[in-house]
Write a protein that holds these residues in place. Sequence first.
Motif, PDB file in Angstrom:
ATOM      1  N   CYS A 121       6.111  -5.038  -1.244  1.00 52.55           N
ATOM      2  CA  CYS A 121       6.137  -5.124  -2.703  1.00 52.55           C
ATOM      3  C   CYS A 121       7.491  -5.682  -3.122  1.00 52.55           C
ATOM      4  O   CYS A 121       8.465  -5.591  -2.374  1.00 52.55           O
ATOM      5  CB  CYS A 121       5.976  -3.745  -3.322  1.00 52.55           C
ATOM      6  SG  CYS A 121       4.316  -3.087  -3.148  1.00 52.55           S
ATOM      7  N   CYS A 128       4.436   5.727  -6.556  1.00 47.77           N
ATOM      8  CA  CYS A 128       3.325   5.019  -5.912  1.00 47.77           C
ATOM      9  C   CYS A 128       2.673   5.834  -4.810  1.00 47.77           C
ATOM     10  O   CYS A 128       3.342   6.424  -3.981  1.00 47.77           O
ATOM     11  CB  CYS A 128       3.819   3.710  -5.334  1.00 47.77           C
ATOM     12  SG  CYS A 128       2.471   2.769  -4.589  1.00 47.77           S
ATOM     13  N   SER A 164      -4.993  -7.275  -3.146  1.00 47.89           N
ATOM     14  CA  SER A 164      -4.114  -6.190  -3.537  1.00 47.89           C
ATOM     15  C   SER A 164      -3.105  -5.963  -2.426  1.00 47.89           C
ATOM     16  O   SER A 164      -2.856  -6.837  -1.599  1.00 47.89           O
ATOM     17  CB  SER A 164      -4.978  -4.954  -3.815  1.00 47.89           C
ATOM     18  OG  SER A 164      -4.188  -3.880  -4.256  1.00 47.89           O
ATOM     19  N   ASP A 167       1.799  -5.914  -2.545  1.00 50.26           N
ATOM     20  CA  ASP A 167       1.645  -6.903  -3.599  1.00 50.26           C
ATOM     21  C   ASP A 167       1.358  -8.271  -3.004  1.00 50.26           C
ATOM     22  O   ASP A 167       2.205  -8.837  -2.307  1.00 50.26           O
ATOM     23  CB  ASP A 167       2.909  -6.943  -4.467  1.00 50.26           C
ATOM     24  CG  ASP A 167       2.631  -7.586  -5.816  1.00 50.26           C
ATOM     25  OD1 ASP A 167       2.064  -8.703  -5.825  1.00 50.26           O
ATOM     26  OD2 ASP A 167       2.974  -6.986  -6.849  1.00 50.26           O
ATOM     27  N   THR A 170       3.799 -11.351  -2.955  1.00 51.82           N
ATOM     28  CA  THR A 170       4.983 -11.468  -2.109  1.00 51.82           C
ATOM     29  C   THR A 170       4.707 -12.457  -0.967  1.00 51.82           C
ATOM     30  O   THR A 170       5.626 -12.871  -0.273  1.00 51.82           O
ATOM     31  CB  THR A 170       5.393 -10.109  -1.492  1.00 51.82           C
ATOM     32  OG1 THR A 170       4.289  -9.576  -0.764  1.00 51.82           O
ATOM     33  CG2 THR A 170       5.814  -9.118  -2.568  1.00 51.82           C
ATOM     34  N   HIS A 195      -4.296  -8.164  -8.056  1.00 52.04           N
ATOM     35  CA  HIS A 195      -3.554  -6.998  -8.564  1.00 52.04           C
ATOM     36  C   HIS A 195      -2.097  -7.159  -8.188  1.00 52.04           C
ATOM     37  O   HIS A 195      -1.758  -7.113  -7.007  1.00 52.04           O
ATOM     38  CB  HIS A 195      -4.091  -5.703  -7.930  1.00 52.04           C
ATOM     39  CG  HIS A 195      -5.362  -5.209  -8.549  1.00 52.04           C
ATOM     40  ND1 HIS A 195      -6.018  -4.079  -8.115  1.00 52.04           N
ATOM     41  CD2 HIS A 195      -6.100  -5.682  -9.586  1.00 52.04           C
ATOM     42  CE1 HIS A 195      -7.099  -3.881  -8.861  1.00 52.04           C
ATOM     43  NE2 HIS A 195      -7.182  -4.843  -9.749  1.00 52.04           N
ATOM     44  N   THR A 196      -1.238  -7.344  -9.176  1.00 59.85           N
ATOM     45  CA  THR A 196       0.151  -7.655  -8.838  1.00 59.85           C
ATOM     46  C   THR A 196       1.139  -7.159  -9.883  1.00 59.85           C
ATOM     47  O   THR A 196       0.881  -7.237 -11.086  1.00 59.85           O
ATOM     48  CB  THR A 196       0.327  -9.180  -8.659  1.00 59.85           C
ATOM     49  OG1 THR A 196       1.714  -9.448  -8.394  1.00 59.85           O
ATOM     50  CG2 THR A 196      -0.098  -9.962  -9.887  1.00 59.85           C
ATOM     51  N   ARG A 197       2.258  -6.672  -9.410  1.00 64.44           N
ATOM     52  CA  ARG A 197       3.353  -6.283 -10.309  1.00 64.44           C
ATOM     53  C   ARG A 197       4.446  -7.352 -10.288  1.00 64.44           C
ATOM     54  O   ARG A 197       5.380  -7.305 -11.089  1.00 64.44           O
ATOM     55  CB  ARG A 197       3.907  -4.928  -9.836  1.00 64.44           C
ATOM     56  CG  ARG A 197       4.918  -4.259 -10.739  1.00 64.44           C
ATOM     57  CD  ARG A 197       4.777  -2.761 -10.659  1.00 64.44           C
ATOM     58  NE  ARG A 197       5.870  -1.944 -11.138  1.00 64.44           N
ATOM     59  CZ  ARG A 197       6.282  -1.834 -12.401  1.00 64.44           C
ATOM     60  NH1 ARG A 197       5.739  -2.583 -13.357  1.00 64.44           N
ATOM     61  NH2 ARG A 197       7.247  -1.004 -12.723  1.00 64.44           N
ATOM     62  N   VAL A 198       4.320  -8.325  -9.406  1.00 60.16           N
ATOM     63  CA  VAL A 198       5.373  -9.334  -9.234  1.00 60.16           C
ATOM     64  C   VAL A 198       5.674 -10.141 -10.500  1.00 60.16           C
ATOM     65  O   VAL A 198       6.841 -10.305 -10.847  1.00 60.16           O
ATOM     66  CB  VAL A 198       5.062 -10.256  -8.031  1.00 60.16           C
ATOM     67  CG1 VAL A 198       5.919 -11.500  -8.060  1.00 60.16           C
ATOM     68  CG2 VAL A 198       5.293  -9.497  -6.725  1.00 60.16           C
ATOM     69  N   HIS A 226       0.814  -5.111 -13.652  1.00 60.29           N
ATOM     70  CA  HIS A 226       1.087  -3.672 -13.707  1.00 60.29           C
ATOM     71  C   HIS A 226       2.405  -3.493 -14.445  1.00 60.29           C
ATOM     72  O   HIS A 226       3.452  -3.861 -13.936  1.00 60.29           O
ATOM     73  CB  HIS A 226       1.142  -3.133 -12.267  1.00 60.29           C
ATOM     74  CG  HIS A 226       1.662  -1.720 -12.164  1.00 60.29           C
ATOM     75  ND1 HIS A 226       1.758  -1.066 -10.957  1.00 60.29           N
ATOM     76  CD2 HIS A 226       2.114  -0.846 -13.085  1.00 60.29           C
ATOM     77  CE1 HIS A 226       2.252   0.149 -11.159  1.00 60.29           C
ATOM     78  NE2 HIS A 226       2.482   0.308 -12.433  1.00 60.29           N
TER      79      HIS A 226
END
Length: 336
Positions: A121, A128, A164, A167, A170, A195-198, A226
């Motif tokens: 990630c 988490c 997913s 992440d 990355t 699905h990504t927080r990047v 996210h």
Amino acid sequence: MHMITRSQRLQQPTRWQSLLADAITDPARLLEALELSPELLPQAIRASASFRLKVPRSFVARMAKQDLQDPLLRQVLPLDDELVESTGFSLDPLSERESMPVPGLLHKYQGRILLTMTGACAVHCRYCFRRHYPYTEANPAREHWHSSLDYLRQNTQITEVILSGGDPLTLSDQRLGSLVSDLGTLAQLETLRIHTRVPVVLPERVVPELLDWIAATSLNVVVVIHCNHANEIDGHVIEAMRALRSAGATLLNQSVLLRGINDNSDSLVNLSKRLLEAGVLPYYLHQLDRVQGAAHFSVSDTRAKQLLDTMRDRLPGYLLPRLVREEPHKSAKTPL
Ligand SMILES: *Cc1c(COP(=O)(O)O)cnc(C)c1O
Ligand code: SF4
């Protein structure tokens, strides 16, 4: 003079990869950057021993200095609270290993599968549920990509693939582009979800090469970011979201309800409004997964429902996220 050979040049990390590698992992550096008391250091070191600190500098830049209560800081700063053992909080709260027909492929819900593409990630969120996963830096989908494609060929009722992790963003665009083009060969597939927080914690990741493979696929592309607090969305994030939309992606957000971070109606209302400014609609507001080490973030169901009622009064329906909890052995997320 030192000559750079062609192969050396090919191995040069891209700018976003350098920024990712430059993320803060030393608790002392984080405290320093935010002008916080070095007295916090011993517990930050203790709490990061099993799940290390990781946060990109551009995310740190969005935090207030000298404020231990900053809602972005609380998501990433390791504290002694994580070492408290709490009953009802486990190491694998979702029993995910049971619905894995191929390593890295989760088939729990009808018509859609989730691929854990990587354990890595861009940020380590203290709440988490993946904090205890053995695969933290491993890459399950890499070795098993062909088995995953075979599984999809044999299960033609699956119409949506969710990338997913960890992440997925990355990974390099070269790799992602080729995986997505493999998926494009499966006639039954309609939708690719990421699905990504990047894009939130490192908006510099949204580069032309990424936009190219998103624009190129014939699948519907849904990017679920996210984001837990309005302060996470700065001008760079808004630009990144605009670029993703221009490439044809539909943008949604999932948040986790977190005590001390976003568990008040003003925060949640502001988040929904800020998301809209960025062209993103709220999708899920998750009740925390009951993972060991995250109990101090949990909010009671009663309080969660109260918050959602207040949001319903104050927001148009399309800015109201679905309040859900994920439970093992259920065929969908459970609405509260
Ligand atoms: C959350 C999740 C999905 C997606 O669920 P939606 O309700 O479609 O958002 C799919 N598979 C797994 C294993 C999940 O945890
Ligand atoms: S980015 Fe997502 S998967 Fe990674 S640590 Fe944060 S919540 Fe967990």
